[in-house]
Design a protein around this motif. Structure first.
Motif, PDB file in Angstrom:
ATOM      1  N   UNK A  40       5.716   0.340  -8.134  1.00  0.00           N
ATOM      2  CA  UNK A  40       4.560   1.049  -7.578  1.00  0.00           C
ATOM      3  C   UNK A  40       3.436   1.168  -8.603  1.00  0.00           C
ATOM      4  N   UNK A  41       3.789   1.260  -9.884  1.00  0.00           N
ATOM      5  CA  UNK A  41       2.780   1.423 -10.941  1.00  0.00           C
ATOM      6  C   UNK A  41       2.108   0.111 -11.348  1.00  0.00           C
ATOM      7  N   UNK A  42       2.842  -0.995 -11.239  1.00  0.00           N
ATOM      8  CA  UNK A  42       2.286  -2.299 -11.591  1.00  0.00           C
ATOM      9  C   UNK A  42       1.339  -2.728 -10.469  1.00  0.00           C
ATOM     10  N   UNK A  43       0.243  -3.288 -10.842  1.00  0.00           N
ATOM     11  CA  UNK A  43      -0.767  -3.685  -9.852  1.00  0.00           C
ATOM     12  C   UNK A  43      -0.412  -5.055  -9.271  1.00  0.00           C
ATOM     13  N   UNK A  44       0.473  -5.029  -8.287  1.00  0.00           N
ATOM     14  CA  UNK A  44       0.868  -6.247  -7.587  1.00  0.00           C
ATOM     15  C   UNK A  44       0.157  -6.287  -6.247  1.00  0.00           C
ATOM     16  N   UNK A  45       0.009  -7.461  -5.675  1.00  0.00           N
ATOM     17  CA  UNK A  45      -0.506  -7.516  -4.301  1.00  0.00           C
ATOM     18  C   UNK A  45       0.412  -6.704  -3.380  1.00  0.00           C
ATOM     19  N   UNK A  46      -0.186  -6.076  -2.400  1.00  0.00           N
ATOM     20  CA  UNK A  46       0.568  -5.158  -1.534  1.00  0.00           C
ATOM     21  C   UNK A  46       1.780  -5.826  -0.875  1.00  0.00           C
ATOM     22  N   UNK A  47       1.654  -7.027  -0.295  1.00  0.00           N
ATOM     23  CA  UNK A  47       2.850  -7.629   0.322  1.00  0.00           C
ATOM     24  C   UNK A  47       3.988  -7.870  -0.678  1.00  0.00           C
ATOM     25  N   UNK A  48       3.630  -8.265  -1.889  1.00  0.00           N
ATOM     26  CA  UNK A  48       4.653  -8.509  -2.909  1.00  0.00           C
ATOM     27  C   UNK A  48       5.301  -7.187  -3.321  1.00  0.00           C
TER      28      UNK A  48
END
Length: 108
Positions: A40-48
């Motif tokens: 949740x803290x890492x800025x990943x694309x939402x689907x990933x």
């Protein structure tokens, strides 16, 4: 040593084994909870991020069901019914994706 004392010793060792398994599963659940927070803290694309979080949640749910609900030692029929339930659940989760009218699956 009498048979009764030997039985008590075996019983205590058996309890120690089960407690050790429960502690290992508890630690695994705590580690997976930290992994979920990290996702949740890492800025990943939402689907990933959602896919990874659902994968971790599935693993955590499986650990709880297998060890704390004792499904790991159930008979084959109960496991088959559980597997069928999981398949139906996956199909129900996939239905919105399959029926969403974005031009990929259903053309109106």
């Amino acid at each position: 040593m009498s048979d009764h004392a030997a039985d008590l010793g075996d019983h205590a060792a058996d309890i120690d084994k089960h407690v050790r398994v429960y502690i290992i599963v508890f630690v695994a659940l705590m580690v997976l909870t930290i992994v979920t927070v990290a996702i949740a803290r890492v800025h990943l694309p939402v689907p990933v991020a959602v896919s990874l979080a659902l994968l971790v949640a599935t693993i955590k749910g499986s650990l709880v069901a297998c060890y704390f609900m004792h499904l790991i030692s159930e008979k084959k029929l109960i496991l088959a019914v559980l597997l069928l339930t999981v398949v139906f659940f996956a199909v129900l989760l996939a239905l919105p994706v399959l029926t969403h009218s974005n031009g990929y699956w259903i053309h109106e």
